[in-house]
Every structure is written in C-alpha cells, then in structure tokens.
Design an enzyme around this catalytic site. Structure first.
Site, PDB file in Angstrom:
ATOM      1  N   ARG A 101       0.854  -1.190   0.000  1.00 47.21           N
ATOM      2  CA  ARG A 101       0.000   0.000   0.000  1.00 47.21           C
ATOM      3  C   ARG A 101       0.891   1.243   0.000  1.00 47.21           C
ATOM      4  NH1 ARG A 101      -3.415   0.132   5.213  1.00 47.21           N
ATOM      5  NH2 ARG A 101      -4.258  -1.739   4.207  1.00 47.21           N
ATOM      6  N   HIS A 146       1.877  -2.006   5.649  1.00 46.40           N
ATOM      7  CA  HIS A 146       1.641  -2.392   4.263  1.00 46.40           C
ATOM      8  C   HIS A 146       2.606  -1.686   3.320  1.00 46.40           C
ATOM      9  CE1 HIS A 146      -2.096  -4.834   4.272  1.00 46.40           C
ATOM     10  NE2 HIS A 146      -2.410  -4.144   5.362  1.00 46.40           N
ATOM     11  N   ASP A 153      -3.485  -8.303   3.695  1.00 51.25           N
ATOM     12  CA  ASP A 153      -4.825  -8.504   4.245  1.00 51.25           C
ATOM     13  C   ASP A 153      -5.446  -9.657   3.466  1.00 51.25           C
ATOM     14  OD1 ASP A 153      -4.518  -6.357   5.977  1.00 51.25           O
ATOM     15  OD2 ASP A 153      -5.451  -4.934   4.596  1.00 51.25           O
ATOM     16  N   GLU A 211      -6.891  -7.255  14.076  1.00 55.24           N
ATOM     17  CA  GLU A 211      -7.491  -7.438  12.756  1.00 55.24           C
ATOM     18  C   GLU A 211      -7.260  -8.881  12.294  1.00 55.24           C
ATOM     19  OE1 GLU A 211      -5.598  -4.472  10.332  1.00 55.24           O
ATOM     20  OE2 GLU A 211      -6.721  -2.822  11.231  1.00 55.24           O
ATOM     21  N   HIS A 214      -5.115  -9.381   8.973  1.00 49.78           N
ATOM     22  CA  HIS A 214      -3.849  -8.653   8.791  1.00 49.78           C
ATOM     23  C   HIS A 214      -2.660  -9.496   9.255  1.00 49.78           C
ATOM     24  CE1 HIS A 214      -1.603  -4.620   9.107  1.00 49.78           C
ATOM     25  NE2 HIS A 214      -0.776  -5.486   9.663  1.00 49.78           N
TER      26      HIS A 214
END
Length: 238
Positions: A101, A146, A153, A211, A214
């Site tokens: 990301r 990320h 994810d 999460e 993740h």
C-alpha cells in the site's frame, strides 16, 4: 493500520520525509526493487484488491491504486504460495484484499478520517465507532506496515466457487469484533480464523491481534522502509 516508526533505510532521494520512492524501470515507469506481482508467483491465489475500486470504507478508489494488483516483497509472495499449497489440498484457497500500500493511500485514509461530513460507509464499516475516534483509537494511522511490502490482508475461500469463509466480520470492519480472538466470535467463524492464523503462521506470518485479516511476514524484507510507488503491474516487474 497501527502507528509505526518511519526510518530511512535506503540511500535514495526522499519524496516525503521518512518515505522512499521507487526507481525508474522500463519506459521510465516507477518500480519497487525487490517486489513482485503475486500473480506472477502464484496465480491461483484470488485477488480482490478493495482499494482499487469503490468497495472500501472510503467509498471510492484510493489514491495510489492505479491497477487492482497485489504487489509484495518477494519473500512474502513466496511464503503465501507455500500457504496456498496447503489450503489447496483441502479444497480451499487464499484471497487477498490488500498487499503493498503506497504512502499516498495511507495519507488518503487520514484525510478521510478527518472529514466528519462523509459518513456514507458508516453502516457497513464502523456502525459502533464514532468517525472522530478512528484515528485516536488506532483504526487509522499515519504510517502502515503495508507500505513496507511484507504485510497482507487476506482471508480463505472455498473452492471451486471461491465463496469466502465466515470470519465473523467483514474485511476492514472497525470494531472489537474484528479482534482475532474476540470471545464473541464462536463456532465456524472462530475455527476459520484459527485456520487462517495457523496456515499463515506456519510460513512465518504474524497476525495483528486487532485485525483477523492482517498478517506480516517476519523477518520483513524492508523493515524500516516505507514506499510510495503507485500500485501497478509495472511496479512489480524488473
């Protein structure tokens, strides 16, 4: 999406303090050295890159996602391939929602969280959390693992129809039900979370407890580097 320290680890020009740009590849396109497109390593892993389309908590395509492709540091991609081999034996497969990301996407998340007028996705993604609390409570942060290329994810799907297994919440649900070991998540959903954690853990991935989706491969290929190259097929090619 937890806050992490940004330290420059490569001797390159910085576009943003603490953030490293890529290098020029073929035809001048930016690329990520040491990264690969997951589809080139294992095309059997399902890709549903949510931030490249409007189906995400911002309700729009996120800055920096030029193409719906999963890019990862090569060791992380190869570890996912090994995990996939185990799941395929039982008629299941991995499905990735997000991989590398760019920092500009993280910046967009921060701007979105700071806009109280935009509540269009509240019912789906944060029904029990006030939007003004998303940054203070750590759901949105100024830096993301990320951006270092070893975090993914991910969920599990059943084959051949690629139906997502029940995990108790949707991906990117902001709330304590998304905590991997939340005691309110029981039965099949709890077992599916344990399956995902076990299969990825066997290959060196560490789950973020807040999460269920993740995971970060340890050790990371670029543990102190945050990249800001847009997501595209070209960025993951030599």
């Amino acid at each position: 999406m937890r806050v992490v320290a940004a330290v420059l680890a490569l001797q390159v020009v910085q576009a943003v303090p603490g953030v490293v740009p890529g290098t020029a590849g073929a035809h001048g396109a930016e690329r990520l050295p040491g990264f690969v497109a997951l589809r080139d390593v294992d095309p059997s892993i399902v890709e549903d890159i949510r931030y490249a389309g409007p189906r995400n908590f911002t309700g729009a395509v996120v800055d920096g996602y030029e193409e719906p492709v999963c890019l990862l540091a090569r060791p992380a991609a190869e570890a996912l391939r090994r995990a996939q081999r185990e799941l395929l034996r039982s008629g299941r497969a991995l499905k990735v929602y997000d991989c590398y990301r760019p920092q500009r996407a993280v910046d967009r998340f921060v701007r979105w969280a700071g806009d109280p007028a935009d509540q269009s996705t509240k019912a789906e993604y944060y029904p029990e959390v006030d939007k003004a609390r998303l940054i203070p409570e750590g759901y949105i942060a100024a830096k993301s693992g990320h951006s270092r290329g070893s975090t993914v994810d991910v969920t599990v799907v059943a084959l051949p129809g690629r139906r997502e297994l029940d995990m108790g919440t949707a991906f990117d649900f902001f709330g304590s039900l998304s905590h991997t070991d939340d005691p309110r998540v029981a039965g099949e959903a709890r077992e599916n979370r344990r399956l995902l954690k076990r299969v990825l853990g066997a290959q060196g991935f560490v789950n973020l407890p807040e999460e269920w989706w993740h995971f970060t491969l340890r050790p990371e290929a670029f543990p102190d580097t945050f990249f800001d190259v847009p997501v595209s097929v070209a960025a993951g090619r030599p």
